[in-house]
Design a protein around this motif. Structure first.
Motif, PDB file in Angstrom:
ATOM      1  N   TRP A   1      41.614 125.867  30.809  1.00  0.00           N
ATOM      2  CA  TRP A   1      41.079 124.506  30.807  1.00  0.00           C
ATOM      3  C   TRP A   1      39.609 124.497  30.414  1.00  0.00           C
ATOM      4  O   TRP A   1      39.187 123.727  29.533  1.00  0.00           O
ATOM      5  CB  TRP A   1      41.289 123.892  32.193  1.00  0.00           C
ATOM      6  CG  TRP A   1      40.537 122.620  32.425  1.00  0.00           C
ATOM      7  CD1 TRP A   1      40.745 121.419  31.806  1.00  0.00           C
ATOM      8  CD2 TRP A   1      39.445 122.431  33.327  1.00  0.00           C
ATOM      9  NE1 TRP A   1      39.854 120.483  32.277  1.00  0.00           N
ATOM     10  CE2 TRP A   1      39.045 121.079  33.212  1.00  0.00           C
ATOM     11  CE3 TRP A   1      38.782 123.260  34.228  1.00  0.00           C
ATOM     12  CZ2 TRP A   1      38.000 120.555  33.962  1.00  0.00           C
ATOM     13  CZ3 TRP A   1      37.747 122.728  34.981  1.00  0.00           C
ATOM     14  CH2 TRP A   1      37.357 121.395  34.841  1.00  0.00           C
ATOM     15  N   ARG A   2      38.807 125.359  31.018  1.00  0.00           N
ATOM     16  CA  ARG A   2      37.376 125.384  30.705  1.00  0.00           C
ATOM     17  C   ARG A   2      37.115 125.887  29.286  1.00  0.00           C
ATOM     18  O   ARG A   2      36.212 125.400  28.596  1.00  0.00           O
ATOM     19  CB  ARG A   2      36.632 126.291  31.701  1.00  0.00           C
ATOM     20  CG  ARG A   2      36.534 125.723  33.103  1.00  0.00           C
ATOM     21  CD  ARG A   2      35.563 126.524  33.956  1.00  0.00           C
ATOM     22  NE  ARG A   2      35.447 125.980  35.302  1.00  0.00           N
ATOM     23  CZ  ARG A   2      36.134 126.416  36.349  1.00  0.00           C
ATOM     24  NH1 ARG A   2      36.984 127.429  36.205  1.00  0.00           N
ATOM     25  NH2 ARG A   2      35.971 125.865  37.535  1.00  0.00           N
ATOM     26  N   GLY A   3      37.898 126.866  28.856  1.00  0.00           N
ATOM     27  CA  GLY A   3      37.631 127.496  27.567  1.00  0.00           C
ATOM     28  C   GLY A   3      38.069 126.699  26.357  1.00  0.00           C
ATOM     29  O   GLY A   3      37.496 126.824  25.288  1.00  0.00           O
ATOM     30  N   ARG A   4      39.098 125.843  26.519  1.00  0.00           N
ATOM     31  CA  ARG A   4      39.626 125.146  25.344  1.00  0.00           C
ATOM     32  C   ARG A   4      39.824 123.644  25.542  1.00  0.00           C
ATOM     33  O   ARG A   4      39.654 122.870  24.593  1.00  0.00           O
ATOM     34  CB  ARG A   4      40.951 125.775  24.915  1.00  0.00           C
ATOM     35  CG  ARG A   4      41.553 125.171  23.643  1.00  0.00           C
ATOM     36  CD  ARG A   4      42.742 125.973  23.166  1.00  0.00           C
ATOM     37  NE  ARG A   4      42.340 127.292  22.730  1.00  0.00           N
ATOM     38  CZ  ARG A   4      41.889 127.587  21.500  1.00  0.00           C
ATOM     39  NH1 ARG A   4      41.785 126.636  20.589  1.00  0.00           N
ATOM     40  NH2 ARG A   4      41.560 128.815  21.183  1.00  0.00           N
ATOM     41  N   TRP A   5      40.172 123.185  26.752  1.00  0.00           N
ATOM     42  CA  TRP A   5      40.629 121.811  26.924  1.00  0.00           C
ATOM     43  C   TRP A   5      39.670 120.924  27.708  1.00  0.00           C
ATOM     44  O   TRP A   5      39.947 119.732  27.901  1.00  0.00           O
ATOM     45  CB  TRP A   5      41.989 121.811  27.627  1.00  0.00           C
ATOM     46  CG  TRP A   5      42.969 122.703  26.953  1.00  0.00           C
ATOM     47  CD1 TRP A   5      43.460 123.882  27.420  1.00  0.00           C
ATOM     48  CD2 TRP A   5      43.554 122.527  25.659  1.00  0.00           C
ATOM     49  NE1 TRP A   5      44.308 124.457  26.512  1.00  0.00           N
ATOM     50  CE2 TRP A   5      44.391 123.640  25.415  1.00  0.00           C
ATOM     51  CE3 TRP A   5      43.455 121.528  24.681  1.00  0.00           C
ATOM     52  CZ2 TRP A   5      45.119 123.788  24.237  1.00  0.00           C
ATOM     53  CZ3 TRP A   5      44.170 121.668  23.512  1.00  0.00           C
ATOM     54  CH2 TRP A   5      44.994 122.781  23.301  1.00  0.00           C
TER      55      TRP A   5
END
Length: 214
Positions: A199-203
């Motif tokens: 979630w933090r890295g892409r979304w």
């Protein structure tokens, strides 16, 4: 707690909360010392009852999403997993529709799908979980819908989103514990950590309205 997306969604969610609370009060009644097996069976029955109510109602949900900026943004982030632009937009509209029907942030659902199946709608795990959100097929019989196809994108998203929402209610908005329940690893943090990292890295598109986020 209710994070409103619409009046109808919130009313439906309140009704489900009341049903779950009544079930919890029954289980907690004096003299009902349940074994771990009894508790597991009771929890499974409660989730089955929730799905039996939620899955058919989601069929009538009207997609009111018109934020083209979100679609364009998420389509770019999804490109490494789904190459075809039209397929990406179809998929993202489905995710947003079913996430909204279950009162979930679509970005959280995208992160979970990345970890569960890497966006392969035909994925099957070694224990038999199927599709994008890796739903166990026994739930179809549990709720009286044996003909549902869990490799169908919309069907799988509907089941998975409603199951996650049930666990969020069960854990009173504690996202880490809800995710662990979804994975069947309650008491451990490795699976929630994977979802949070995705979630933090892409979304990431703003804070999530839950607690228990690592």
């Amino acid at each position: 707690m209710c994070w409103p997306l619409s009046v109808n969604v919130c009313r439906a969610k309140r009704r489900r909360c009341v049903a779950l609370l009544l079930g919890a009060l029954i289980l907690a009644a004096p003299g009902l010392a349940l074994t771990s097996g009894d508790k597991a069976a009771s929890e499974r029955a409660a989730l089955a009852a929730y799905l039996k109510d939620a899955v058919p109602r989601a069929d009538n949900f009207q997609d009111r999403f018109d934020a083209e900026v979100w679609l364009l943004d998420m389509s770019g982030r999804l490109k490494p997993f789904i190459k075809d632009p039209a397929a990406r937009l179809t998929f993202l509209r489905g995710v947003h529709r079913e996430a909204a029907a279950a009162d979930l942030p679509p970005e959280l659902v995208l992160a979970l799908i990345q970890i569960e199946s890497r966006f392969d709608q035909y994925a099957i795990s070694r224990v038999g979980a199927q599709g994008l959100m890796q739903v166990m097929p026994f739930w179809k019989n549990e709720i009286g819908r044996p003909d549902d196809n869990l490799t169908n994108m919309d069907t799988n998203l509907r089941y998975g989103c409603q199951i996650l929402q049930y666990y969020l209610q069960r854990e009173k908005g504690h996202l880490s514990r809800a995710l662990a329940r979804y994975n069947g690893s309650l008491g451990k943090t490795w699976y929630p950590d994977l979802v949070f990292r995705a979630w933090r890295g892409r979304w990431y598109d703003g804070p999530l309205p839950y607690h228990g986020i690592h």
